[in-house]
Design a protein around this motif. Structure first.
Motif, short mmCIF file in Angstrom:
data_model
loop_
_atom_site.label_atom_id
_atom_site.label_comp_id
_atom_site.label_asym_id
_atom_site.label_seq_id
_atom_site.Cartn_x
_atom_site.Cartn_y
_atom_site.Cartn_z
N LEU A 43 27.31 -22.72 -4.74
CA LEU A 43 28.09 -21.83 -3.88
C LEU A 43 29.57 -22.16 -3.95
CD1 LEU A 43 25.92 -21.94 -0.62
CD2 LEU A 43 25.58 -20.52 -2.65
N GLU A 44 30.37 -21.11 -3.86
CA GLU A 44 31.81 -21.31 -3.74
C GLU A 44 32.32 -20.55 -2.53
OE1 GLU A 44 33.96 -19.81 -7.07
OE2 GLU A 44 33.62 -17.72 -6.57
N GLY A 45 33.51 -20.92 -2.06
CA GLY A 45 34.10 -20.24 -0.91
C GLY A 45 33.23 -20.35 0.32
N GLU A 46 33.00 -19.22 0.98
CA GLU A 46 32.23 -19.19 2.21
C GLU A 46 30.73 -19.05 1.98
OE1 GLU A 46 33.57 -19.68 5.28
OE2 GLU A 46 35.36 -20.14 4.11
N GLY A 47 30.31 -19.15 0.74
CA GLY A 47 28.88 -19.08 0.47
C GLY A 47 28.49 -18.08 -0.58
N ARG A 48 29.40 -17.75 -1.49
CA ARG A 48 29.06 -16.81 -2.56
C ARG A 48 28.33 -17.54 -3.67
NH1 ARG A 48 31.32 -14.45 -7.23
NH2 ARG A 48 33.10 -15.86 -7.15
N VAL A 49 27.21 -16.97 -4.10
CA VAL A 49 26.39 -17.59 -5.15
C VAL A 49 27.03 -17.33 -6.51
CG1 VAL A 49 24.13 -17.67 -6.25
CG2 VAL A 49 24.30 -17.30 -3.78
N HIS A 116 11.80 -13.70 -15.19
CA HIS A 116 12.83 -14.68 -15.52
C HIS A 116 12.31 -16.12 -15.54
CE1 HIS A 116 16.27 -11.90 -15.52
NE2 HIS A 116 15.58 -11.23 -14.62
N HIS A 117 11.00 -16.26 -15.33
CA HIS A 117 10.37 -17.60 -15.37
C HIS A 117 11.05 -18.57 -14.41
CE1 HIS A 117 8.26 -16.11 -18.90
NE2 HIS A 117 9.43 -15.79 -19.42
N VAL A 118 11.27 -18.13 -13.17
CA VAL A 118 11.86 -18.98 -12.15
C VAL A 118 10.91 -19.09 -10.96
CG1 VAL A 118 14.23 -18.48 -12.84
CG2 VAL A 118 13.13 -17.04 -11.11
N LYS A 119 11.08 -20.16 -10.19
CA LYS A 119 10.21 -20.42 -9.05
C LYS A 119 10.88 -20.07 -7.71
CE LYS A 119 8.02 -24.31 -11.45
NZ LYS A 119 7.76 -25.77 -11.41
N ARG A 120 12.21 -19.93 -7.73
CA ARG A 120 12.96 -19.67 -6.50
C ARG A 120 14.08 -18.68 -6.79
NH1 ARG A 120 12.63 -23.86 -2.77
NH2 ARG A 120 14.83 -23.75 -2.21
N LEU A 121 14.39 -17.86 -5.80
CA LEU A 121 15.47 -16.88 -5.94
C LEU A 121 16.42 -16.98 -4.76
CD1 LEU A 121 13.40 -13.69 -6.87
CD2 LEU A 121 14.86 -14.99 -8.44
N PRO A 122 17.73 -17.12 -5.01
CA PRO A 122 18.68 -17.00 -3.91
C PRO A 122 18.64 -15.56 -3.37
CG PRO A 122 19.69 -18.03 -5.84
CD PRO A 122 18.39 -17.45 -6.29
N VAL A 123 18.68 -15.43 -2.07
CA VAL A 123 18.70 -14.12 -1.43
C VAL A 123 20.14 -13.85 -0.99
CG1 VAL A 123 17.71 -12.68 0.38
CG2 VAL A 123 16.35 -14.52 -0.63
N VAL A 124 20.71 -12.76 -1.47
CA VAL A 124 22.13 -12.49 -1.22
C VAL A 124 22.35 -11.11 -0.63
CG1 VAL A 124 22.82 -14.04 -3.10
CG2 VAL A 124 22.55 -11.59 -3.55
N ASP A 125 23.47 -10.98 0.09
CA ASP A 125 23.85 -9.67 0.62
C ASP A 125 24.61 -8.90 -0.46
OD1 ASP A 125 26.49 -10.56 0.52
OD2 ASP A 125 26.68 -10.85 2.69
N PRO A 126 25.05 -7.67 -0.18
CA PRO A 126 25.73 -6.87 -1.22
C PRO A 126 27.00 -7.51 -1.78
CG PRO A 126 25.01 -5.45 0.56
CD PRO A 126 24.78 -6.85 1.03
N HIS A 127 27.55 -8.49 -1.06
CA HIS A 127 28.77 -9.17 -1.52
C HIS A 127 28.47 -10.48 -2.25
CE1 HIS A 127 30.96 -6.25 0.86
NE2 HIS A 127 30.23 -6.57 1.91
N GLY A 128 27.18 -10.75 -2.47
CA GLY A 128 26.81 -11.96 -3.18
C GLY A 128 26.78 -13.21 -2.31
N MET A 129 26.84 -13.03 -0.99
CA MET A 129 26.84 -14.16 -0.07
C MET A 129 25.41 -14.59 0.23
SD MET A 129 30.08 -14.55 0.28
CE MET A 129 30.32 -15.62 1.69
N ILE A 130 25.18 -15.88 0.24
CA ILE A 130 23.84 -16.42 0.41
C ILE A 130 23.28 -16.09 1.80
CG2 ILE A 130 24.63 -18.67 1.26
CD1 ILE A 130 21.76 -18.23 -1.26
N GLN A 131 22.04 -15.62 1.84
CA GLN A 131 21.34 -15.32 3.08
C GLN A 131 20.12 -16.21 3.27
OE1 GLN A 131 22.66 -12.68 5.20
NE2 GLN A 131 24.29 -13.18 3.73
N GLY A 132 19.61 -16.71 2.17
CA GLY A 132 18.41 -17.54 2.22
C GLY A 132 17.92 -17.80 0.82
N VAL A 133 16.73 -18.38 0.73
CA VAL A 133 16.08 -18.63 -0.55
C VAL A 133 14.61 -18.27 -0.42
CG1 VAL A 133 15.42 -20.38 -2.25
CG2 VAL A 133 17.69 -20.48 -1.21
N VAL A 134 14.08 -17.59 -1.42
CA VAL A 134 12.65 -17.24 -1.40
C VAL A 134 11.99 -17.92 -2.59
CG1 VAL A 134 12.95 -15.09 -2.73
CG2 VAL A 134 10.98 -15.37 -1.21
#
Length: 216
Positions: A43-49, A116-134
């Motif tokens: 994350l950078e700034g206020e939480g952008r992935v 994409h062969h991944v086990k976890r996905l960052p959950v982001v809002d329309p601005h790319g800011m982190i909301q959670g992880v699934v």
């Protein structure tokens, strides 16, 4: 009655373990070990992935510890040698990260992970800011729904709507998430539709359709 989980926001973890671009290699390894996760959003700034660093990214350092890939190897795996020599998250991470929106459905999340062969996905809002992880395990939570809750949903949302005249003749039995529909219905052609709609209910493991058309 509480609404069953149907979107990523319903099952995601809102407690996010993440690192900053300047996080050092050992700091990342320690965070993964402490929190028992296999990948961390960067994350950078206020939480952008801006990326995600995974065990696979870190293991390149061990893979190439005693040798560097030749020209052919570098062409096949561009960036691998560079990551193997990296020390911070900003050069170790995979960018852009594969992310998903909170309102995405659980099947969408599962398909994205598989693609994409991944086990976890960052959950982001329309601005790319982190909301959670699934994670994969989060998606499986839906199968913990009680059988009684599944039966109630199927009867209300499927049987009562498809068969308003003969719904009282349909039996809905759910055992360990496996649904059995039985009985006589006014329109036998709708039996496959009932099976398909019941299968789409979140938390259903399988459906056995034994509906038959009532004799006229």
């Amino acid at each position: 009655m509480s609404r069953p989980p149907s979107t990523v926001a319903d099952v995601m973890s809102r407690k996010v373990i993440a690192v900053r671009p300047g996080a050092e290699f050992k700091e990342i390894v320690a965070a993964m070990a402490r929190w028992k996760v296999t990948a961390l959003p960067v994350l950078e700034g206020e939480g952008r992935v801006i990326g995600i660093v995974s065990e696979a990214d870190l293991l390149l350092k061990e893979e190439f510890r005693d040798h560097r890939p030749g020209l052919v190897g570098q062409l096949r795996r561009p960036g691998a040698a560079a990551k193997a020599g990296s020390e911070r998250a900003e050069t170790l991470m995979t960018s852009p990260a594969v992310t998903i929106a909170p309102g995405a459905s659980l099947p969408q999340a599962a398909r994205l992970m598989a693609a994409h062969h991944v086990k976890r996905l960052p959950v982001v809002d329309p601005h790319g800011m982190i909301q959670g992880v699934v994670s994969r395990s989060d998606l499986l939570k839906v199968f913990l729904r009680p059988d009684e809750s599944l039966a109630d949903d199927i009867r209300r949302d499927v049987i009562d709507r498809l068969f308003p005249l003969s719904h009282h003749q349909v039996h809905v039995r759910v055992e360990s998430g496996v649904v059995t529909l039985s009985g006589d219905v006014s329109d036998g052609a709708l039996a496959p539709v009932a099976e398909r709609l019941a299968r789409a209910v979140e938390g259903v493991v399988n459906v056995r359709c034994e509906l038959t058309a009532e004799e006229t």
